[in-house]
Scaffold this active site. Structure first.
Site, mmCIF file in Angstrom:
data_model
loop_
_atom_site.group_PDB
_atom_site.id
_atom_site.type_symbol
_atom_site.label_atom_id
_atom_site.label_comp_id
_atom_site.label_asym_id
_atom_site.label_seq_id
_atom_site.Cartn_x
_atom_site.Cartn_y
_atom_site.Cartn_z
ATOM 1 N N ARG A 107 -60.452 -25.254 97.616
ATOM 2 C CA ARG A 107 -61.263 -24.508 96.750
ATOM 3 C C ARG A 107 -61.771 -23.611 96.623
ATOM 4 O O ARG A 107 -61.302 -22.912 96.013
ATOM 5 C CB ARG A 107 -62.653 -26.038 95.771
ATOM 6 C CG ARG A 107 -62.482 -27.444 95.268
ATOM 7 C CD ARG A 107 -63.432 -28.304 95.419
ATOM 8 N NE ARG A 107 -62.651 -28.334 96.957
ATOM 9 C CZ ARG A 107 -61.547 -29.448 96.751
ATOM 10 N NH1 ARG A 107 -61.789 -29.880 95.918
ATOM 11 N NH2 ARG A 107 -60.917 -30.029 98.232
ATOM 12 N N THR A 108 -62.472 -22.873 97.540
ATOM 13 C CA THR A 108 -63.331 -22.376 97.940
ATOM 14 C C THR A 108 -62.415 -21.227 98.504
ATOM 15 O O THR A 108 -62.140 -20.106 97.858
ATOM 16 C CB THR A 108 -64.367 -22.087 99.387
ATOM 17 O OG1 THR A 108 -65.292 -23.246 99.238
ATOM 18 C CG2 THR A 108 -65.393 -21.089 99.352
ATOM 19 N N LYS A 156 -56.118 -15.747 121.474
ATOM 20 C CA LYS A 156 -56.270 -15.486 122.005
ATOM 21 C C LYS A 156 -57.133 -14.509 122.692
ATOM 22 O O LYS A 156 -56.980 -13.517 123.767
ATOM 23 C CB LYS A 156 -55.357 -13.567 122.370
ATOM 24 C CG LYS A 156 -54.126 -14.749 120.876
ATOM 25 C CD LYS A 156 -53.031 -13.477 120.965
ATOM 26 C CE LYS A 156 -52.066 -13.194 120.630
ATOM 27 N NZ LYS A 156 -51.413 -12.157 119.573
ATOM 28 N N ARG A 159 -65.250 -18.726 106.644
ATOM 29 C CA ARG A 159 -65.850 -19.722 106.616
ATOM 30 C C ARG A 159 -65.277 -19.695 108.149
ATOM 31 O O ARG A 159 -63.940 -19.540 108.412
ATOM 32 C CB ARG A 159 -64.096 -20.915 105.864
ATOM 33 C CG ARG A 159 -65.187 -22.657 106.203
ATOM 34 C CD ARG A 159 -64.427 -23.507 105.055
ATOM 35 N NE ARG A 159 -64.898 -23.532 104.172
ATOM 36 C CZ ARG A 159 -64.892 -24.316 103.328
ATOM 37 N NH1 ARG A 159 -64.334 -24.981 103.080
ATOM 38 N NH2 ARG A 159 -66.252 -24.904 102.030
ATOM 39 N N HIS A 209 -73.448 -22.986 102.209
ATOM 40 C CA HIS A 209 -71.814 -22.295 101.238
ATOM 41 C C HIS A 209 -73.352 -21.910 100.387
ATOM 42 O O HIS A 209 -73.108 -22.635 99.537
ATOM 43 C CB HIS A 209 -71.495 -23.856 101.493
ATOM 44 C CG HIS A 209 -70.485 -23.730 100.609
ATOM 45 N ND1 HIS A 209 -69.446 -22.706 100.316
ATOM 46 C CD2 HIS A 209 -69.138 -24.480 100.383
ATOM 47 C CE1 HIS A 209 -68.536 -22.618 99.780
ATOM 48 N NE2 HIS A 209 -68.154 -23.896 99.838
HETATM 49 N N1 CP Z 1 -66.720 -27.312 98.117
HETATM 50 C C1 CP Z 1 -65.466 -27.174 98.726
HETATM 51 O O1 CP Z 1 -65.983 -26.173 99.869
HETATM 52 O O2 CP Z 1 -64.335 -27.329 99.030
HETATM 53 P P1 CP Z 1 -63.209 -26.782 100.229
HETATM 54 O O3 CP Z 1 -63.957 -27.172 101.439
HETATM 55 O O4 CP Z 1 -62.080 -27.447 99.500
HETATM 56 O O5 CP Z 1 -63.354 -25.239 100.542
#
Ligand code: CP
Length: 337
Positions: free
Chosen positions: A57-58, A86, A107, A135
């Site tokens: 999603r993100t 590396k 991320r 998040h």
């Molecule tokens: N909710 C969320 O962060 O989903 P993903 O891990 O799929 O990005």
């Protein structure tokens, strides 16, 4: 806050007025996310998308949001496909990649890593999840969803009653959501988890300091009886030392249609940041809820595009120009929201 040129690293950087500004701009993004209008306001701009942990999603919704604003996306996924494998430092990676992009979404599994990266970046950086820490864009889309679900029931966010269920120790979405909820008034927050997976004490303290009533429990049924929102979460197996340890907790709290009907008020909204774990030994949010009209999980994912578009146009300071660069679409579209 001053959005233009800012990093988005933690929900702590927002005041209530900032959240309201983001939500107002997100509302304006609806025709573009619905694909009845297209805009080229970010024509020529490049998003650097760097995901060093799995994401559906993100990663895709940030990319889609940028594309829907007319920009392009350059991606790297996984350490194995990056020079970090590396031995390259986050500092060097940030110096390099910020020369290729106008804004970066990242991320990373280590708490604090996205902030470290942002300190060396020459362009704004958005935290797409840093380990079990935060998040922020998920918390914003969750709160945007809570606002719209409650508005449909004639309510606002103040006086919200919410139960958060599952792995509250490792779940970054609930950490950020609790911190964001501190901007509102007179909430009742029920935290449902095994004792070993309870919400970090400093976040509970932050809620209480803001005057919210917080109850901690390890019993699902009684905890979801008098709430507006049940926010279920997955056991974050990737944060455990072993699968065997995660298995101790998987499947402990299962919300399904039968539990919902027996224990929840009729209009209780069901949320989950996703992914939900649909394997037989987990099922914290059962598929048999899929036709329940109060299941908001896919409205959350749709709203994620609106909120992420809003963040981009605010950070890149084009919120007032989106419509000037727009036209109606010339292909067949179906209303999707
Ligand atoms: N909710 C969320 O962060 O989903 P993903 O891990 O799929 O990005």
């Amino acid at each position: 806050m001053q959005f233009a040129g800012s990093h988005i690293l933690s929900v702590h950087q927002f005041e209530r007025a900032d959240v309201e500004r983001i939500f107002s701009v997100a509302d304006d993004m609806l025709p573009y996310a619905q694909r009845s209008r297209v805009t080229k306001v970010l024509d020529g701009a490049i998003l650097g998308s760097m995901f060093f942990e799995p994401s559906t999603r993100t990663r895709v919704s940030f990319g889609s949001a940028f594309n829907m604003l007319g920009g392009e996306v350059r991606e790297t996924t996984g350490f194995e496909n990056s020079a970090i494998a590396k031995g390259e430092s986050l500092y060097d990676t940030a110096r390099v990649l910020s020369g290729y992009s106008d804004v970066i979404v990242m991320r990373h599994p280590t708490p604090g890593s996205v902030s470290e990266f942002a300190a060396a970046s020459r362009v704004p950086v958005i935290n797409g999840g840093d380990g079990s820490n935060e998040h922020p864009s998920q918390a914003l889309l969750d709160l945007y969803t809570i606002k719209s679900e409650l508005a449909a029931r004639g309510r606002g966010i103040d006086q919200l009653r919410i139960a958060m269920v599952g792995d509250l120790r490792h779940g970054r979405t609930v950490h950020s959501l609790c911190k964001l909820l501190c901007l509102f008034n007179d909430l009742q927050v029920v935290l449902v988890s095994p004792e070993e997976l309870s919400m970090p004490a400093e976040i509970v303290e932050e809620l209480r300091t803001q005057g919210h009533a917080v109850l901690e429990s390890d019993v699902l049924e009684e905890s979801i009886a008098h709430v507006d929102i049940v926010y279920s979460t997955r056991i974050q197996e990737e944060r455990f030392a072993s699968q065997e340890e995660a298995d101790l907790y998987r499947g402990r709290f299962r919300l399904n249609q039968s539990v919902y009907t027996s224990h929840c008020e009729p209009n209780t909204v069901i949320m989950h940041p996703l992914p939900r774990d649909s394997r037989d030994n987990a099922r914290e949010l059962d598929d048999d809820l899929n036709d329940n009209p109060n299941l908001a999980i896919f409205r959350q994912t749709d709203n994620g595009v609106l909120v992420r578009m809003a963040l981009f146009v605010l950070i890149l300071d084009v919120a007032d120009q989106v419509d000037q660069h727009a036209r109606d679409v010339n292909w067949y579209t179906q209303r999707r929201f």
